[in-house]
Enzyme design. Structure first.
Site, mmCIF file in Angstrom:
data_model
loop_
_atom_site.group_PDB
_atom_site.id
_atom_site.type_symbol
_atom_site.label_atom_id
_atom_site.label_comp_id
_atom_site.label_asym_id
_atom_site.label_seq_id
_atom_site.Cartn_x
_atom_site.Cartn_y
_atom_site.Cartn_z
ATOM 1 N N ASP A 114 5.641 -33.897 -9.387
ATOM 2 C CA ASP A 114 7.044 -34.337 -8.158
ATOM 3 C C ASP A 114 6.499 -34.877 -6.923
ATOM 4 O O ASP A 114 5.503 -34.271 -6.753
ATOM 5 C CB ASP A 114 7.779 -33.248 -8.611
ATOM 6 N N CYS A 165 1.249 -1.217 0.320
ATOM 7 C CA CYS A 165 0.191 0.378 0.244
ATOM 8 C C CYS A 165 0.796 1.548 0.032
ATOM 9 O O CYS A 165 2.439 0.763 0.028
ATOM 10 C CB CYS A 165 -0.845 -0.043 1.346
ATOM 11 N N ASP A 171 9.191 -28.840 -8.672
ATOM 12 C CA ASP A 171 9.694 -27.858 -8.690
ATOM 13 C C ASP A 171 11.463 -28.016 -7.815
ATOM 14 O O ASP A 171 12.131 -27.021 -7.577
ATOM 15 C CB ASP A 171 9.345 -27.479 -7.025
ATOM 16 N N ASP A 229 13.833 -31.722 -11.227
ATOM 17 C CA ASP A 229 12.555 -31.803 -11.940
ATOM 18 C C ASP A 229 12.939 -30.668 -12.660
ATOM 19 O O ASP A 229 12.630 -30.334 -14.013
ATOM 20 C CB ASP A 229 11.629 -31.258 -11.074
ATOM 21 N N CYS A 247 3.367 1.645 2.652
ATOM 22 C CA CYS A 247 4.411 1.700 2.713
ATOM 23 C C CYS A 247 5.859 2.248 1.969
ATOM 24 O O CYS A 247 6.729 2.298 1.964
ATOM 25 C CB CYS A 247 4.296 -0.044 2.605
#
Lengths: 767, 50
Positions: A452, A50, A638, A642, A53
């Protein structure tokens, strides 16, 4: 302004939480020189959400010594920090962490400003838009019935505006058409380039003869509409690329090298040579393949091999690049450079695997392959027909040009990108990033999903089995020890204790014994948490559940409690697999973990086909076998192991916690925890394909209606302009129907998942 | 119709000014953070934008 609750959405769930902050050395390595003797580094700060921040961050960084300039960006959730190149990098990362916005370095050089193609496209688009508005003003006067002198003046002015615009804005199409023709292919840009050039040349000829009709407006408008499609397509891909690049980088940028003379230095990964001595502290990833010289620790190899349980290593053991050092510092001897490490081997496999995929031709290009010959022969035939029937070549050429313009793939040029952009936008809102539109097309064809296990179907982190049935006092005591360790089982114990609440136990003199466990003093006795054969005098007393990893808590060698762990299923895993099966897709699991763990998990999510202990080339072979059997594979994974399979599959997807190369190889990256992103993306892809086909059908229908009029010679520039804009608007309107559907999945995805809460949630300062 | 001698260049010039303004604003990075710009307008104690 209030900082509302941070959303879990775009936070990478796993690693960023307890990942180390970028050091000042890393900031320096990642920075680049900009004007005025300043250096600049871009930090990704996922917690920006926002305006408040932005202000907090810029204020905080403004007070850090050495910061010359700091600018936070809400759109890309990043901060750009500049400092004078004569001084060391400022402690910007620490300052950001202190105010509850932990930053990490990013992969993407981009950040929008350096994207040259986008800049060129937008400039071309702006020029074409400006020109078509001006030419249209003249054309409307001509259509409204301006007299011959005025008409010629307006035509001349139109031509004067159109020529530079067609040369400047049209470059995009000519270049791509030429590239395609040179390789003996055709794409959508070939009929566009031919149509635009012929129409312009014909209009120029007519104008010089004082003719009533000129198509300058149509040519420029065509370029304008087509550039809209092209720009949208590019924006979509650039956005996904930079968003993926902003995810936390898991491979280290460098390592501390110890020299023989006793000094040590932080060296970039590329500078590490075999034979160098590297220091890897607990919590760091191993930068290159190596052999342990001194030290004993445990390594988390889940991202590298898919094994879920940590592996103990001691002097003499070999370690692969990318593994995470868990418990104690290690001194390694590098045995390979970064280019020859395990990671590089995977990249080599990936490149080989990717060659197979480039054979895919995108829908738009396939349509163009059918479309261009039809249109061009229609134009040629009407030219020949009119020439033979009337003997008037000028008349025949005018009709042929009208045919080319009316059929010019204005709607086709928008038909695909507009739908894909809207689909990508919808996916983005749900934390799923699409690398390019081709991925959506390929996903819609998928019929077999390959998962996986570690890190994909599971979170890759262990979880205490039955926390409610463990003795509260024992759990409290164990977590008091465990809080001092980064071992995954320790983290699980701490999490279980935190979930239950309850009293805190105080222990003293805590020591971690790498490869064994933790030891401490409590009320005058020695308590140990760790492996049974180390913690207990008589290890046979434990009867742990079969094939579950287990830790015991002991008091002076006597058993107090045993804790068994299992891998935590990723949220929505069961639902996702059920949904995929409902759609009639085959589901398989390929894992590098041991058989028992894989069988357990496959049973609990209802998958019949699985293979365990499978190596990266084994995964590749299985995908090839599926492809040869005529299946279109959809790989979700991941790990480093893989990555080749992600590249080889027909289409692929990775969680944001995946290794960098895996994320880059995947077509889709999902940033939220729930695996229901998989069926959701599939549903969107199928719907996208249907809308694209509808759009094609609309474009063909439009041509079928308009073409006879053009061939009969009834089409005036006014009619062409109306028909073109009309068909484009219809196609865009149809694409917009993609919004607001698939409500079921949205509900499932937006359900907040507790583990996805950003780690800084509690430290967020109230404003 | 001699008014056209003025009107046409004026209309063309106005369009060109718009195009130039757009290209300038793009080059100076004003489209880099559209969401942020929407929020920054609400800050009342900030110094001027760069």
């Amino acid at each position: 302004m209030n900082c509302h609750t941070p959303e879990a959405k775009d936070t990478a769930p796993a690693e960023s939480g307890h990942g180390a902050l970028p050091s000042r050395e890393e900031l320096l390595l990642a920075s680049r020189a900009v004007a005025d003797g300043l250096r600049e580094v871009r930090l990704s700060v996922p917690s920006i959400h926002c305006g408040g921040c932005l202000r907090t961050i810029e204020r905080a960084l403004g007070n850090v010594e050495g910061v010359a300039e700091a600018r936070a960006n809400l759109t890309t959730k990043s901060v750009t920090v500049r400092w004078s190149e004569n001084i060391a990098p400022p402690q910007a990362a620490e300052a950001l962490f202190a105010i509850g916005h932990p930053p990490h370095l990013t992969d993407s050089e981009a950040g929008g400003s350096t994207d040259k193609t986008l800049g060129e496209l937008i400039r071309a688009l702006a020029v074409a838009g400006f020109a078509s508005a001006n030419i249209m003003a003249f054309s409307v006067s001509v259509w409204a019935g301006a007299g011959p002198e005025l008409r010629n003046l307006f035509h001349l002015l139109s031509a004067a505006i159109a020529l530079p615009v067609l040369l400047y804005s049209g470059r995009v199409f000519y270049r791509s058409a030429w590239a395609a023709l040179r390789h003996g292919r055709t794409n959508m840009d070939v009929p566009i380039s031919i149509g635009v050039s012929l129409a312009f040349a014909m209009s120029l000829y007519d104008m010089s003869n004082g003719g009533p009709h000129a198509y300058f407006d149509a040519t420029v408008m065509l370029v304008f509409f087509l550039l809209i499609g092209r720009t949208l397509d590019h924006v979509m891909r650039a956005k996904a690329r930079s968003a993926v690049g902003d995810l936390a980088k898991l491979t280290p940028r460098g390592a501390t090298v110890a020299y023989e003379n006793g000094t040590s230095e932080y060296v970039p990964v590329g500078g590490i040579e075999p034979g160098m001595t590297i220091l890897v502290t607990a919590g760091e990833r191993v930068p290159v393949d190596g052999r342990v010289l001194t030290g004993a620790s445990e390594l988390d190899r889940s991202l590298v091999t898919g094994e879920s349980a940590p592996v103990a290593v001691a002097a003499g053991a070999t370690v692969e690049a990318g593994t995470l050092n868990l418990t104690a510092p290690l001194r390694l001897e590098a045995t390979a450079t970064a280019d020859n490490s395990f990671l590089a081997e995977m990249v080599r496999l990936m490149n080989a695997a990717e060659a197979g995929r480039s054979a895919y031709r995108r829908l738009a290009d396939r349509a163009a392959g059918l479309y261009a010959p039809v249109v061009h022969s229609a134009a040629l035939l009407s030219f020949l027909g009119w020439a033979f029937a009337t003997g008037d070549f000028h008349r025949a050429a005018t009709v042929a040009v009208a045919v080319l313009i009316i059929t010019c793939p204005c709607a086709l040029g928008l038909a695909v990108p507009i739908v894909q952009v809207i689909a990508a936008r919808r996916l983005f809102e749900h934390g799923i990033m699409v690398k390019d539109g081709g991925g959506l097309e390929r996903l819609a064809e998928a019929d077999t999903v390959v998962f996986d296990k570690t890190g994909t179907l599971t979170t890759g982190r262990p979880e205490l089995i039955d926390p409610d049935r463990t003795d509260p006092a024992a759990l409290s005591l164990a977590s008091a020890l465990a809080i001092h360790s980064r071992h995954p089982q320790s983290l699980a114990l701490v999490a279980a204790q935190a979930a239950r609440g309850g009293t805190k136990t105080n222990v003293a003199d805590i020591r971690e014994m790498p490869g064994h466990g933790l030891e401490a003093r409590y009320n005058g006795t020695v308590i140990r948490l760790g492996r049974a054969d180390w913690a207990l005098d008589d290890p046979e007393t434990v009867s742990a559940p079969l094939h579950h990893p287990c830790s015991v808590l002991s008091n002076d060698g006597r058993l107090v409690a045993a804790f068994a762990f299992h891998e935590r299923l990723r949220a929505g895993a069961g639902e996702a697999i059920a949904a995929l099966k409902d759609r009639g897709l085959g589901v398989e699991i390929l894992s590098g973990d041991h058989e028992a763990a894989v069988r357990d998990l496959a049973g609990s999510v209802g998958v019949e086909r699985f293979e365990a202990r499978i190596r990266p080339d084994g995964k590749l072979a299985r995908l090839k076998a599926l492809a040869e059997a005529g299946h279109k594979t959809f790989m979700v994974g991941d790990g480093l192991n893989d990555a080749p399979a992600l590249a080889a599959a027909h289409v692929s997807m990775a969680p944001s916690s995946a290794v960098d190369v895996g994320r880059n190889a995947a077509d889709f990256v999902f940033t939220r925890d729930s695996l229901e992103a998989v069926p959701f993306t599939l549903a969107i892809a199928k719907r996208t394909r249907r809308l694209i086909r509808e759009n094609f059908a609309l474009a063909v229908l439009y041509n079928a209606v308009a073409l006879p009029f053009a061939i009969a010679g009834f089409v005036t520039p006014l009619a062409a302009a109306l028909a073109m804009s009309g068909s484009s608007l219809i196609v865009v309107a149809n694409a917009l129907r993609l919004k607001g559907r698939a409500k079921y999945y949205r509900k499932a995805l937006d359900r907040p998942s507790p583990q996805a809460a950003p780690p800084h949630a509690s430290t967020q300062p109230a404003q | 119709m001699s008014i056209l001698i003025y009107l046409i260049p004026i209309s063309f010039g106005l369009g060109a000014v718009g195009l130039g303004a757009f290209l300038w604003s793009m080059r100076s990075g004003q489209y880099q953070d559209l969401d942020g710009a929407a929020e920054r307008v609400l800050f009342d104690d900030e110094d001027a934008p760069d």
